[in-house]
Scaffold this active site. Structure first.
Site, mmCIF file in Angstrom:
data_model
loop_
_atom_site.group_PDB
_atom_site.id
_atom_site.type_symbol
_atom_site.label_atom_id
_atom_site.label_comp_id
_atom_site.label_asym_id
_atom_site.label_seq_id
_atom_site.Cartn_x
_atom_site.Cartn_y
_atom_site.Cartn_z
ATOM 1 N N SER A 10 0.921 -1.463 0.461
ATOM 2 C CA SER A 10 -0.211 0.386 -0.134
ATOM 3 C C SER A 10 1.107 1.227 -0.040
ATOM 4 O O SER A 10 0.943 2.640 -0.910
ATOM 5 C CB SER A 10 -0.882 -0.180 1.455
ATOM 6 O OG SER A 10 -0.389 -0.240 2.574
ATOM 7 N N SER A 32 -2.743 -3.390 5.575
ATOM 8 C CA SER A 32 -2.968 -3.863 6.917
ATOM 9 C C SER A 32 -4.038 -2.649 6.885
ATOM 10 O O SER A 32 -5.192 -3.140 7.970
ATOM 11 C CB SER A 32 -1.934 -4.026 7.810
ATOM 12 O OG SER A 32 -1.519 -3.259 8.238
ATOM 13 N N ASP A 58 -3.462 -8.680 7.196
ATOM 14 C CA ASP A 58 -2.522 -8.661 8.322
ATOM 15 C C ASP A 58 -1.822 -9.166 8.627
ATOM 16 O O ASP A 58 -2.245 -10.828 9.259
ATOM 17 C CB ASP A 58 -3.628 -8.305 9.205
ATOM 18 C CG ASP A 58 -2.107 -8.003 10.747
ATOM 19 O OD1 ASP A 58 -1.356 -7.886 10.557
ATOM 20 O OD2 ASP A 58 -3.132 -7.802 12.058
ATOM 21 N N ASN A 85 7.262 -7.698 2.157
ATOM 22 C CA ASN A 85 8.295 -6.849 1.988
ATOM 23 C C ASN A 85 7.501 -5.964 3.812
ATOM 24 O O ASN A 85 7.638 -4.949 3.949
ATOM 25 C CB ASN A 85 7.622 -5.845 1.250
ATOM 26 C CG ASN A 85 7.911 -3.890 1.667
ATOM 27 O OD1 ASN A 85 8.374 -3.521 1.140
ATOM 28 N ND2 ASN A 85 6.277 -3.824 1.332
ATOM 29 N N SER A 137 17.163 -5.539 5.746
ATOM 30 C CA SER A 137 17.531 -4.428 6.170
ATOM 31 C C SER A 137 19.445 -4.615 5.535
ATOM 32 O O SER A 137 19.629 -5.506 6.826
ATOM 33 C CB SER A 137 16.927 -3.719 7.326
ATOM 34 O OG SER A 137 17.979 -2.575 7.368
ATOM 35 N N TYR A 150 14.044 -4.767 15.247
ATOM 36 C CA TYR A 150 14.095 -4.289 14.317
ATOM 37 C C TYR A 150 15.260 -5.222 13.277
ATOM 38 O O TYR A 150 15.484 -6.076 12.506
ATOM 39 C CB TYR A 150 14.382 -3.473 13.476
ATOM 40 C CG TYR A 150 13.972 -2.425 11.751
ATOM 41 C CD1 TYR A 150 12.625 -2.753 11.527
ATOM 42 C CD2 TYR A 150 15.584 -2.157 11.781
ATOM 43 C CE1 TYR A 150 12.801 -2.679 10.228
ATOM 44 C CE2 TYR A 150 15.066 -1.955 10.420
ATOM 45 C CZ TYR A 150 14.000 -2.387 9.105
ATOM 46 O OH TYR A 150 13.895 -1.582 7.935
ATOM 47 N N ALA A 152 17.648 -7.824 15.106
ATOM 48 C CA ALA A 152 17.140 -9.145 14.786
ATOM 49 C C ALA A 152 16.110 -9.657 13.594
ATOM 50 O O ALA A 152 16.270 -10.354 13.171
ATOM 51 C CB ALA A 152 16.580 -9.279 16.161
ATOM 52 N N LYS A 154 15.851 -8.935 10.917
ATOM 53 C CA LYS A 154 15.940 -9.002 9.418
ATOM 54 C C LYS A 154 16.711 -9.837 9.048
ATOM 55 O O LYS A 154 17.835 -10.495 8.408
ATOM 56 C CB LYS A 154 16.288 -7.135 9.028
ATOM 57 C CG LYS A 154 15.060 -5.952 9.426
ATOM 58 C CD LYS A 154 14.616 -6.469 7.966
ATOM 59 C CE LYS A 154 12.824 -5.012 8.482
ATOM 60 N NZ LYS A 154 12.269 -6.146 6.869
ATOM 61 N N ILE A 183 15.912 4.593 2.397
ATOM 62 C CA ILE A 183 14.954 4.659 1.672
ATOM 63 C C ILE A 183 13.973 5.494 1.814
ATOM 64 O O ILE A 183 13.427 6.118 2.906
ATOM 65 C CB ILE A 183 14.763 3.864 0.782
ATOM 66 C CG1 ILE A 183 15.669 2.454 0.915
ATOM 67 C CG2 ILE A 183 13.506 3.794 -0.167
ATOM 68 C CD1 ILE A 183 16.408 2.032 -0.439
#
Ligand code: NDP
Length: 242
Positions: A10, A32, A58, A85, A137, A150, A152, A154, A183
């Site tokens: 989205s 979601s 979700d 994603n 990432s 985050y 961990a 990724k 990004i």
């Protein structure tokens, strides 16, 4: 035409991936909470001559995933390409990181990708063709202050993807990871101009990344041309990790 599902299609990177993949695939735009944005992406694809549907998916909710796949299988046959994603951040340094912030980030970014991949693989195994891409990432390889949860999540995607690559290669299903650097999306909107300048100084290519920089490589990894590439982690980061 084969069908691609982009979770979190989205907004931001997911939106760019959905738009680019729509040149070669029917698209399911997963959202979601951003229903309007998800539907906008789908109608943009339809206006350009593609086929697309926005569906609530979700990734923290197995029932939501199951409902979406039931609809997809009825209308499109199944998911041939899955781009995991969807992702969130809940940052804090370790002494202040709440257990809920740890659990929520792992549940969305890592377990959400596991759930969606497990559901999608059924059709790919039957049709003996599939493409799975995980949006990880560079933080998953380097770590980052205030992002233990985050990072961990990724890093976990790399182990998940490499294992699926080994399990599924004989069925022509590839699984790869993209590790974006910085990004320009809602996720990085909090960065001040000064912080952006500091980041750009560390880059070989002197600009913050665009969602399209990620979409281009995802489209290649989902094509027939990439059939001999699997189990890889590809950084798209302007050279920050080089
Ligand atoms: P955005 O915040 O712009 O978008 C996040 C997307 O994830 C939204 O589409 C959102 O959908 C979706 N999402 C969030 N929670 C859920 C959930 N429970 N189920 C399904 N979808 C969900 O982020 P970006 O576009 O920047 O990030 C996309 C991916 O790229 C993420 O995995 C992120 O970690 C990764 N990434 C981003 C970087 C960056 O610099 N921007 C760098 C490295 C990696 P909705 O709005 O409908 O909830």
């Amino acid at each position: 035409m084969k069908t691609a599902l982009v979770t979190g299609g989205s907004r931001g990177i997911g939106r760019a991936i959905a738009l680019d993949l729509s040149k070669s695939f029917n698209i399911i735009v997963g959202y979601s909470s951003s229903k309007d944005s998800g539907e906008e992406v789908a109608s943009e694809i339809v206006k350009s001559g593609g086929k697309a549907t926005a569906l609530e998916i979700d990734v923290t909710n197995a029932e939501s995933i199951e409902n979406a796949f039931t609809t997809i299988e009825k209308e499109y046959g199944g998911v041939d390409v899955l781009v995991n994603n969807a992702g969130i951040t809940k940052d804090n340094i370790l002494p202040r990181l709440k257990e809920d912030d740890w659990t929520d980030v792992i549940d969305t970014n890592l377990s959400g990708s596991f759930r969606t991949s497990q559901r999608a693989i059924k059709h790919m195994m039957k049709s003996k063709w599939g493409r799975i891409v995980y949006i990880s990432s560079i933080v998953g390889m380097m770590g980052n202050q205030g992002q233990a949860n985050y990072a961990a999540s990724k890093a976990g995607l790399i182990g998940l993807s490499k294992s699926i690559a080994k399990e599924m290669g004989s069925r022509n299903i590839t699984s790869n990871v993209i590790a974006p650097g910085y990004i320009d999306t809602d996720m990085t909107a909090f960065l001040t101009d000064e912080q952006k300048e500091n980041i750009i100084e560390q880059l070989s290519i002197k600009r913050i990344g665009k969602p399209e920089d990620i979409a281009n490589i995802v489209s290649f990894l989902c094509s027939d041309e990439s059939e001999y590439i699997t189990g890889q982690v590809i950084s798209v980061d302007g050279g920050i990790t080089s």
